[in-house]
Design an enzyme around this catalytic site. Structure first.
Site, short mmCIF file in Angstrom:
data_model
loop_
_atom_site.label_atom_id
_atom_site.label_comp_id
_atom_site.label_asym_id
_atom_site.label_seq_id
_atom_site.Cartn_x
_atom_site.Cartn_y
_atom_site.Cartn_z
N LYS A 44 0.87 -1.17 0.00
CA LYS A 44 0.00 0.00 0.00
C LYS A 44 0.90 1.22 0.00
CE LYS A 44 -4.05 2.09 2.22
NZ LYS A 44 -4.67 2.41 0.92
N THR A 45 0.43 2.31 -0.56
CA THR A 45 1.30 3.47 -0.77
C THR A 45 1.75 4.08 0.55
OG1 THR A 45 0.22 3.93 -2.87
CG2 THR A 45 1.52 5.71 -1.89
N ASN A 67 -13.62 3.23 -4.61
CA ASN A 67 -13.09 3.32 -3.25
C ASN A 67 -12.63 4.74 -2.95
OD1 ASN A 67 -9.90 3.61 -3.19
ND2 ASN A 67 -10.41 2.34 -4.97
N CYS A 126 -2.87 9.12 -7.55
CA CYS A 126 -4.08 8.82 -6.78
C CYS A 126 -5.05 10.00 -6.86
CB CYS A 126 -3.73 8.52 -5.33
SG CYS A 126 -5.18 8.23 -4.29
N GLY A 208 -11.60 -2.38 -11.54
CA GLY A 208 -12.34 -3.60 -11.80
C GLY A 208 -12.43 -3.91 -13.27
N GLY A 235 -5.67 -3.31 -14.17
CA GLY A 235 -7.05 -2.96 -14.43
C GLY A 235 -7.90 -4.14 -14.84
N GLY A 236 -8.71 -4.64 -13.92
CA GLY A 236 -9.72 -5.63 -14.24
C GLY A 236 -9.26 -7.05 -14.41
#
Length: 299
Positions: A44-45, A67, A126, A208, A235-236
């Protein structure tokens, strides 16, 4: 059996990388994800000024989730201890980093490197920060160049797909990035069925399967434009087929994250098994050396 993947100076068992997020905010989870078969894990960042009192929430959609999360709430010192332990065990972990200014990010990168971390990802895109994010090539260049001035270890710059991606990706390359990660979450909103208000209170990051076609298009167009740095696709990803789709359009590895919010470890093990069974048929380009980077990123 899939061939090993060379990524950011590391030889990985496979091209499936767990992306940065809430699920990679603990050392225990990182180790278990690697045990489940991940080629590498992105933390995590890590941020010098962790968020305080942030209400981190998720909205699940039929095609992914929105999110409101940003950075790890854990201190830099806490993370440096974790990075030292992971490095001591020789584990393929990529530290995701960001800061409020380029010089602060450069200092953080130097500290992560000193802790033994072998690779970094700059989480500079972000959009869940206060007031969102309107990224520019100049901003990307500033953060990348500052990090390159202090970091000897390889690093990728994480960028969001969308308008101006080509200019931002080439800016990262010219400033010394070893790779780029595409894509960070994209702006999205959902309406509450009862109140009519936006869920989560505004526009936040969407991830997603719904963004996979957009990211595939971005990678394909980047390669057509002559972009030659390694690309980590994100991505997805829900299956080994998704991983290989990304490899086919020029990625060297694919990050999986949103799918892991359901049955995290079994889901990851399944994706890795499917990827391995299919064989590494991707045509990702080899990493570019510092000597030829300046010549090959012109466009």
């Amino acid at each position: 059996m899939a061939a090993s993947t060379h990524l950011l100076g590391m030889d990985l068992a496979n091209p499936v990388v767990v992306g940065s997020g809430l699920l990679t905010d603990q050392e225990r989870n990182i180790r278990r994800l690697l045990d489940a078969g991940a080629g590498a894990v992105v933390t995590k960042t890590i941020h010098p000024n962790p968020p305080i009192g942030l209400d981190e929430r998720l909205v699940r959609l039929p095609t992914g989730m929105i999110n409101s999360t940003t950075y790890s709430k854990r201190s830099v010192e806490h993370w440096l201890r974790i990075l030292r332990d992971l490095a001591r065990d020789g584990l393929p972990v990529i530290a995701s980093l960001h800061a409020d200014a380029p010089d602060e990010l450069a200092e953080l990168a130097a500290r992560a490197q000193a802790a033994g971390c072998r690779a970094l990802e700059l989480g500079i895109s972000c959009l869940n920060e206060e007031d969102g994010l309107d990224d520019t090539p100049e901003r990307v260049h500033a953060y990348t160049a500052a990090t390159r001035a202090t970091a000897r270890v390889p690093f990728s710059v994480k960028l969001a797909s969308g308008e101006g991606l080509h200019a931002r990706a080439f800016a990262a390359a010219r400033a010394g990035a070893d790779a780029v990660t595409i894509s960070d979450t994209l702006p999205a909103a959902a309406v509450h069925p009862e109140t009519g208000d936006l869920q989560l209170g505004g526009v936040f990051g969407y991830s997603g399967p719904g963004i996979k076609p957009l990211v595939l298009a971005s990678l394909w167009k980047l390669r057509r434009a002559g972009f030659t740095l390694p690309v980590l696709a994100s991505g997805g990803v829900q299956s080994g087929r998704d991983v290989h789709d990304y490899l086919e359009v020029g990625a060297v590895a694919a990050q999986v994250y949103t799918a892991l919010h359901t049955d995290m470890y079994p889901t990851l093990a399944r994706i890795v098994a499917e990827t391995t069974a299919a064989g590494n048929t991707g045509r990702g380009l080899a990493p570019v050396t510092a000597a030829d980077r300046s010549e090959r990123v012109q466009s």
